[in-house]
Design an enzyme around this catalytic site. Structure first.
Site, mmCIF file in Angstrom:
data_model
loop_
_atom_site.group_PDB
_atom_site.id
_atom_site.type_symbol
_atom_site.label_atom_id
_atom_site.label_comp_id
_atom_site.label_asym_id
_atom_site.label_seq_id
_atom_site.Cartn_x
_atom_site.Cartn_y
_atom_site.Cartn_z
ATOM 1 N N HIS A 20 0.995 -1.119 0.044
ATOM 2 C CA HIS A 20 -0.028 0.040 -0.059
ATOM 3 C C HIS A 20 1.123 1.135 0.030
ATOM 4 O O HIS A 20 1.706 1.183 0.624
ATOM 5 C CB HIS A 20 -1.063 0.026 1.249
ATOM 6 N N CYS A 30 -4.434 2.727 -5.164
ATOM 7 C CA CYS A 30 -3.627 3.561 -4.265
ATOM 8 C C CYS A 30 -2.350 4.196 -4.821
ATOM 9 O O CYS A 30 -1.971 5.413 -4.733
ATOM 10 C CB CYS A 30 -3.185 2.945 -2.837
#
Length: 311
Positions: free
Chosen positions: A77, A191
């Site tokens: 992430h 993301c």
């Protein structure tokens, strides 16, 4: 399977919208989205003379729960950190799913709706503080540049516009093959894509960004021949002539439903293998449209690729 529209999928990216709609109450998050951020997505104003440090942040997905487990598979992430030299305050900015990754990747079955039901919104989250341990322990926390307070305020306005118009999370990047000259049929919207867009905007505003380490990011690929356009919710699930296709799409997604027992999960994995590998079929939902992907080896791949910072 012939195209119903003759449209080409090559290089498709997610569409932009005039405004962000309110989520359907049916969609519920296991973990509250952006719990410490401003409810309206506001970003603090900085003095024009301020100097803002910019940090590259990366950590394994769900690191707070599983530590480095997903990091071993390079499932990461990404986010960006900011620190004000005048106030001493620092901030984290990230873009992620409102209702967790599984809900953005696969739909729900609802008895009161004919079509599969999607909870696939994603959004930017800006909150005070940088959790050093969270990012450093199994990932990256690295200063990559500085911007002025004026540049930060311009960036904040851009982020809020980007957040209002780019709404839906898309997990998959679909390509023709793993080769360097392959065709990209569909781009992901996740993301890392938000981080790339933000870095490009900072560079456009005059920021100088540089990293001492290789800047790699996670990509999840599906590989297929040329996709075939099938239709949208109304054309597929609202017409009796499309009943066979509608049933096939719902059966395909049924294998990915949450909250299955272990026996159901094993049976679902077998069904997924049958569809994707043996029958070479995947149904992709993209920009409110369904596409048939004629899958081919290696079918699915998770990579960790370098994307240099913009200059």
């Amino acid at each position: 399977m012939e195209s119903k529209s003759g449209r080409s999928p090559t290089g498709k990216s997610t569409v932009r919208f005039d405004r962000r709609p309110d989520p359907d109450p049916y969609c519920q998050a296991l973990y509250t989205f952006c719990p410490t951020g401003d409810p309206d997505g506001r970003i603090p104003y900085m003095r024009d003379s301020d100097v803002i440090s910019v940090f590259r942040l990366q950590t394994p997905v769900w690191e707070f729960k599983y530590g480095d487990v997903l990091g071993k598979f390079h499932i990461m992430h990404d986010a960006i950190g900011f620190a004000s030299s005048e106030t001493g305050r620092n901030y984290t900015m990230e873009w992620y799913e409102l209702f967790q990754l599984g809900n953005c990747t696969f739909p729900h079955e609802r008895e009161d709706t004919a079509a599969p039901f999607w909870c696939n919104q994603g959004a930017a989250c800006f909150f005070e503080g940088i959790d050093d341990l969270h990012w450093q322990q199994n990932g990256t926390l690295e200063k990559v540049g500085e911007i002025s307070g004026e540049q930060f305020n311009d960036l904040a306005r851009w982020v809020q516009e980007d957040n209002e118009t780019g709404i839906y999370y898309e997990t998959w990047t679909v390509r023709s093959d793993p080769g360097a000259n392959s065709t990209t049929w569909f781009e992901s919207y996740d993301c890392s894509q938000f981080v790339h867009r933000t870095y490009r905007k900072m560079a456009e505003l005059g920021a100088k960004l540089a990293s001492k380490t290789q800047t790699n990011y996670t990509k999840i690929y599906l590989y297929s021949g040329e996709p075939t356009y099938l239709g949208d919710d109304n054309t597929i699930f609202g017409q009796s002539s499309m009943k066979t296709l509608a049933t096939d799409i719902k059966k395909f997604y049924h294998s990915f439903q949450p909250h299955q027992s272990m026996i159901q999960f094993i049976l679902s994995l077998m069904e997924v293998y049958k569809k994707v590998v043996l029958e070479k079929t995947f149904y992709l939902y993209y920009n409110f449209e369904y596409w048939h992907l004629p899958m081919k080896a290696p079918y699915i791949q998770i990579t960790y690729e370098e994307v240099p910072l913009p200059h």
